[in-house]
Motif scaffolding. Sequence first.
Motif, mmCIF file in Angstrom:
data_model
loop_
_atom_site.group_PDB
_atom_site.id
_atom_site.type_symbol
_atom_site.label_atom_id
_atom_site.label_comp_id
_atom_site.label_asym_id
_atom_site.label_seq_id
_atom_site.Cartn_x
_atom_site.Cartn_y
_atom_site.Cartn_z
ATOM 1 N N LEU A 58 0.831 -1.210 0.000
ATOM 2 C CA LEU A 58 0.000 0.000 0.000
ATOM 3 C C LEU A 58 0.863 1.256 0.000
ATOM 4 O O LEU A 58 0.560 2.230 -0.705
ATOM 5 N N ARG A 59 1.950 1.245 0.778
ATOM 6 C CA ARG A 59 2.829 2.422 0.846
ATOM 7 C C ARG A 59 3.450 2.713 -0.513
ATOM 8 O O ARG A 59 3.459 3.862 -0.979
ATOM 9 N N VAL A 60 3.986 1.677 -1.160
ATOM 10 C CA VAL A 60 4.628 1.882 -2.465
ATOM 11 C C VAL A 60 3.583 2.263 -3.520
ATOM 12 O O VAL A 60 3.830 3.123 -4.373
ATOM 13 N N ALA A 61 2.393 1.657 -3.433
ATOM 14 C CA ALA A 61 1.328 1.996 -4.384
ATOM 15 C C ALA A 61 0.908 3.454 -4.224
ATOM 16 O O ALA A 61 0.710 4.170 -5.212
ATOM 17 N N LEU A 62 0.800 3.905 -2.972
ATOM 18 C CA LEU A 62 0.454 5.313 -2.727
ATOM 19 C C LEU A 62 1.522 6.218 -3.319
ATOM 20 O O LEU A 62 1.223 7.278 -3.893
ATOM 21 N N GLY A 63 2.793 5.784 -3.202
ATOM 22 C CA GLY A 63 3.896 6.545 -3.784
ATOM 23 C C GLY A 63 3.763 6.664 -5.297
ATOM 24 O O GLY A 63 4.146 7.673 -5.879
ATOM 25 N N ARG A 64 3.237 5.617 -5.934
ATOM 26 C CA ARG A 64 3.049 5.647 -7.388
ATOM 27 C C ARG A 64 1.884 6.561 -7.771
ATOM 28 O O ARG A 64 1.906 7.221 -8.796
ATOM 29 N N ILE A 65 0.850 6.571 -6.926
ATOM 30 C CA ILE A 65 -0.328 7.393 -7.224
ATOM 31 C C ILE A 65 -0.003 8.868 -7.019
ATOM 32 O O ILE A 65 -0.306 9.722 -7.839
ATOM 33 N N VAL A 66 0.640 9.163 -5.869
ATOM 34 C CA VAL A 66 0.989 10.549 -5.540
ATOM 35 C C VAL A 66 2.385 10.841 -6.074
ATOM 36 O O VAL A 66 3.271 11.219 -5.344
ATOM 37 N N ASP A 67 2.597 10.634 -7.351
ATOM 38 C CA ASP A 67 3.907 10.865 -7.932
ATOM 39 C C ASP A 67 3.944 12.266 -8.521
ATOM 40 O O ASP A 67 3.477 12.501 -9.625
ATOM 41 N N LEU A 68 4.495 13.182 -7.777
ATOM 42 C CA LEU A 68 4.489 14.582 -8.200
ATOM 43 C C LEU A 68 5.849 15.018 -8.724
ATOM 44 O O LEU A 68 6.140 16.192 -8.795
ATOM 45 N N SER A 121 10.970 19.085 -4.468
ATOM 46 C CA SER A 121 10.152 19.367 -3.307
ATOM 47 C C SER A 121 9.044 20.321 -3.723
ATOM 48 O O SER A 121 9.261 21.169 -4.566
ATOM 49 N N PRO A 122 7.802 20.228 -3.188
ATOM 50 C CA PRO A 122 7.406 19.302 -2.137
ATOM 51 C C PRO A 122 6.868 17.971 -2.660
ATOM 52 O O PRO A 122 6.500 17.124 -1.862
ATOM 53 N N GLY A 123 6.851 17.789 -3.995
ATOM 54 C CA GLY A 123 6.318 16.554 -4.533
ATOM 55 C C GLY A 123 7.095 15.336 -4.075
ATOM 56 O O GLY A 123 6.539 14.253 -3.886
ATOM 57 N N LEU A 124 8.395 15.525 -3.852
ATOM 58 C CA LEU A 124 9.283 14.455 -3.429
ATOM 59 C C LEU A 124 8.806 13.763 -2.157
ATOM 60 O O LEU A 124 8.924 12.559 -2.008
ATOM 61 N N VAL A 125 8.249 14.552 -1.247
ATOM 62 C CA VAL A 125 7.943 13.999 0.075
ATOM 63 C C VAL A 125 6.452 13.813 0.298
ATOM 64 O O VAL A 125 6.051 13.325 1.359
ATOM 65 N N ALA A 126 5.612 14.166 -0.670
ATOM 66 C CA ALA A 126 4.165 14.178 -0.439
ATOM 67 C C ALA A 126 3.634 12.791 -0.096
ATOM 68 O O ALA A 126 2.823 12.625 0.826
ATOM 69 N N ALA A 127 4.108 11.755 -0.811
ATOM 70 C CA ALA A 127 3.575 10.413 -0.601
ATOM 71 C C ALA A 127 3.952 9.879 0.779
ATOM 72 O O ALA A 127 3.121 9.310 1.493
ATOM 73 N N THR A 128 5.221 10.061 1.162
ATOM 74 C CA THR A 128 5.666 9.583 2.471
ATOM 75 C C THR A 128 4.927 10.315 3.586
ATOM 76 O O THR A 128 4.478 9.697 4.560
ATOM 77 N N LEU A 129 4.794 11.635 3.419
ATOM 78 C CA LEU A 129 4.075 12.412 4.422
ATOM 79 C C LEU A 129 2.635 11.925 4.547
ATOM 80 O O LEU A 129 2.116 11.736 5.655
ATOM 81 N N ALA A 130 2.010 11.662 3.400
ATOM 82 C CA ALA A 130 0.617 11.201 3.418
ATOM 83 C C ALA A 130 0.495 9.848 4.108
ATOM 84 O O ALA A 130 -0.352 9.666 5.002
#
Lengths: 136, 144
Positions: free
Chosen positions: B33-43, B47-56
């Motif tokens: 789920l974490r890696v999939a979220l990283g693929r979805i929130v790929d900005l 920065s700040p796109g770099l950290v958005a998925a991890t933060l979320a």
Amino acid sequence: MSVGEGGVGFWLAVALGGALGALLRAGLFRVVETLRPASRQLGAIALGPARATLLANTLGCALLGWLSAAPPDSDAGLGRALLALGACGSLTTFSTLCADAIGFLERRERLNASVYLACTIGLGLAAWATGLWLGR
Amino acid sequence: MSPPLAVRSRRPAPAPAAEWLAIAAGGAIGATLRVALGRIVDLGDASPGLVAATLASNLIGAFALGFLLGRLTVRPTHPLLRPFLAVGVLGSFTTWSTLVAEGHRLLALGGAAPALLYGFASLVLGLAAARAGLGLGRAGGGAT
């Protein structure tokens, strides 16, 4: 079986790494609990079970730093998915870190909360840098 | 007096093999789920796109773990729920090593300010999310 980014092999590697990381984290918890009873104190500081979280987070940072030292384009797509994304990501945890800290704060153990957060941040940064240095 | 929030409680233990299996299955699901979220929130890699998925994932996971632990204090559940969801899924869905690595990357890209902001915001918001989840879990846990 496709092994590239986003292929079946990639996701299997992430899942397998995630399972291994979670097992290792839970195993560390058992070891820490067995080796030193949670009642043992270091002066006024008693982190209890949070020591296992601290240990897992520090180890994971060191391992991820070490993995980050390898050239990213080396033929290690599956290895990176397994170890960096799966195992390191799952060995370390942020949710338990927050729950541990909130637990300290709710019990009015401000010293424990401060020491725990400071150690997690400081040791995490140091471990990542050390791992990176060792990997080069 | 609040019950302790340690990852393990002094409940009657299920069979050890079942507990390890639950942790492993949860870990596999949480990481995916974490890696999939990283693929979805790929900005993108700035920065700040770099950290958005991890933060979320970290904030969602901190809130969810708080809620779960709060609920477990007021309502008994299956003994394998905690190893599966708390240790496995949520423990693996959230991450500390990636946060530290991204902090270093922000430092290299944009200097100390974005890196410090990222770390500080993660921790403050994470603690707030965990506390909010805990309060909701304790309040609503006995309702159903």
